[in-house]
Write an enzyme that holds these catalytic residues in place. Structure first.
Site, short mmCIF file in Angstrom:
data_model
loop_
_atom_site.label_atom_id
_atom_site.label_comp_id
_atom_site.label_asym_id
_atom_site.label_seq_id
_atom_site.Cartn_x
_atom_site.Cartn_y
_atom_site.Cartn_z
N ARG A 156 0.83 -1.21 0.00
CA ARG A 156 0.00 0.00 0.00
C ARG A 156 0.87 1.26 0.00
O ARG A 156 0.55 2.26 0.65
CB ARG A 156 -0.96 0.02 1.19
CG ARG A 156 -1.92 -1.14 1.25
CD ARG A 156 -2.81 -1.21 0.01
NE ARG A 156 -3.67 -2.39 0.08
CZ ARG A 156 -3.36 -3.57 -0.45
NH1 ARG A 156 -2.24 -3.73 -1.12
NH2 ARG A 156 -4.18 -4.59 -0.33
N SER A 202 -11.75 -1.07 2.74
CA SER A 202 -10.89 -1.33 3.90
C SER A 202 -10.34 -0.02 4.46
O SER A 202 -9.67 0.72 3.75
CB SER A 202 -9.74 -2.26 3.50
OG SER A 202 -10.22 -3.48 3.04
N GLU A 245 -5.68 3.13 5.83
CA GLU A 245 -5.38 2.93 4.41
C GLU A 245 -6.01 4.03 3.58
O GLU A 245 -5.52 4.37 2.50
CB GLU A 245 -5.90 1.56 3.97
CG GLU A 245 -5.65 1.23 2.51
CD GLU A 245 -6.08 -0.17 2.15
OE1 GLU A 245 -6.64 -0.34 1.05
OE2 GLU A 245 -5.86 -1.10 2.95
#
Length: 330
Positions: A158, A227, A323
C-alpha cells in the site's frame, strides 16, 4: 479545463461526509495540464472511493479524467497503455472478457486506474506491481511527463513513490500494464481455494466478485471507502509472540520473511464488529470496513477511528494505520 465552484463533497467521496469543495477542476488531456497555472499544487482526486473529506477544502481539487486505452500485442502478451481516468474495474472486466490474465484477482476494486499505483492496490494475493510496467507522471514544475519504470515506482505494501518523494509534485496521467494470454491462477486465499488449478480467468474473476460482494457493502447502498486500515506487517519474531498469546491469529507470510496479519481479525477480537458511534460504525459482515449510515460527521469518524486504534494497541500491541486518505484543512 472545466471548473466547478462550491461543490458538495458528498458527490466526490463514497464515504459522503458533509463538506464543501471550493473549486473542482476536470482535466481531459495533458495539454490542458501543461497550460494550467497553480498558486499552490491542487489536491488530486480520482473517483473518491479511497478519500474522505473531513473539512471544507479551499485548495483546488483536480480530477484528471482522460480514459483512453491502447493495446500493443506481442509474443509476450498484451501491453495496455491506460489513461488515469479510466475506471479500474471496467479495465479488469475488459481484460477478462478478452481472456487476458494478470489483474483478475483485482476485480471490483473501486476507483480509477490513476489511483491504483499510488497505494499499489492489492487483493487475494495479487498487487498492481505484479503487472505494472511503467507509470507516466506529469510534473507540475517542469510541465513534462516522466515515464517511471516499475522499479522507479518503489512499490511496497500500500505504498509507492507517489505517496513519498513525488507526493504533491504532479499527477499520474497513465499506467502501462503487461497482461498474458496464458496464465496460472492465484488461488491461495479463502474464497478462491475451491477453484481447480486449471480454472479459467473468467472463473477467477467471478469468484473474486462473489467473495467481495458477500462481505463488502456496495458504496451506492451504504457509504464507505472499503478497507479503512492497512493489514499490519510484522517481523517473524513479532508475529511469533502474537501467535503465542493468540494461536488463531491469521498469518500471511511475505516474500521478505515478514508476516502480514489481518486487521479485520484484530478489530473483531477487540469487539468492534457491528458496533457504531453515532452514524459511523464497523460493518457487521466485515469490521475492517467503516461505514457512514447516513448522517455521520467528521468528528464521529475521527473519534471512532481513534478508539479502534487505541483498543487494538492496548490488546495486541499493534498500531493500526489508516489505508484511506483523510483530507482536511485546519
Amino acid at each position: 479545463m472545466q471548473k466547478l465552484q462550491q461543490q458538495d463533497a458528498r458527490l466526490y467521496s463514497t464515504f459522503r461526509l458533509p463538506a464543501t469543495l471550493h473549486e473542482v477542476l476536470l482535466c481531459r488531456s495533458i495539454d490542458e495540464l501543461s497550460h494550467a497555472e497553480w498558486s499552490q499544487p491542487p489536491l488530486l482526486l480520482g473517483e473518491g472511493s479511497n478519500s474522505i473529506f473531513l473539512s471544507d477544502i479551499q485548495r483546488p481539487v483536480l480530477r484528471f479524467i482522460a480514459d483512453s486505452v491502447t493495446e500493443q500485442h506481442s509474443e509476450d502478451g498484451i501491453l495496455l497503455h491506460v489513461e488515469a481516468g479510466h475506471n479500474w474495474h471496467s479495465l479488469v472486466t475488459y481484460a477478462v472478457q478478452q481472456g487476458w490474465w494478470g489483474i483478475e484477482n483485482l476485480a471490483l476494486i473501486p476507483g480509477s486506474v490513476g489511483a491504483a499505483p499510488v497505494q499499489n492496490i492489492g487483493a487475494y494475493g495479487v498487487e498492481l506491481t505484479d503487472s505494472c510496467v511503467y507509470v507516466d507522471f506529469f510534473h507540475w514544475q517542469s510541465k513534462k511527463v516522466q515515464r517511471l519504470s516499475k522499479a522507479e515506482c518503489v512499490f511496497g505494501y500500500r505504498d509507492s513513490i507517489f505517496k513519498q518523494a513525488l507526493d504533491g509534485k504532479g499527477v499520474i496521467v497513465a499506467v502501462g500494464l503487461q497482461l498474458q494470454t496464458f496464465g496460472k491462477p492465484k488461488l491461495s486465499y479463502r474464497g478462491l481455494d475451491h477453484l481447480p488449478a486449471d480454472c479459467s480467468v473468467q472463473e477467477v474473476y467471478q469468484a473474486v466478485i462473489a467473495v467481495r460482494q458477500s462481505k463488502l457493502p456496495d458504496p451506492q447502498q451504504l457509504s464507505n471507502c472499503g478497507s479503512f486500515f492497512k493489514n499490519p506487517v510484522l517481523t517473524a519474531n513479532q508475529f511469533g509472540e502474537l501467535q503465542r498469546l493468540h494461536p488463531d491469529v491469521p498469518a500471511y507470510p511475505q516474500h521478505n520473511g515478514q508476516i502480514k496479519t489481518a486487521a479485520a481479525w484484530l478489530i473483531e477480537q477487540s469487539g468492534f464488529k457491528g458496533l457504531r458511534f453515532g452514524d459511523i460504525g464497523c460493518y457487521d459482515k466485515q469490521p475492517l470496513v467503516l461505514v457512514n449510515y447516513g448522517e455521520g460527521t467528521p468528528l464521529q469518524l475521527e473519534t471512532w477511528m481513534k478508539q479502534i486504534i487505541t483498543t487494538v494497541q492496548q490488546r495486541f500491541g499493534i498500531q493500526l494505520e489508516p489505508e484511506v486518505r483523510m483530507l482536511y484543512e485546519r
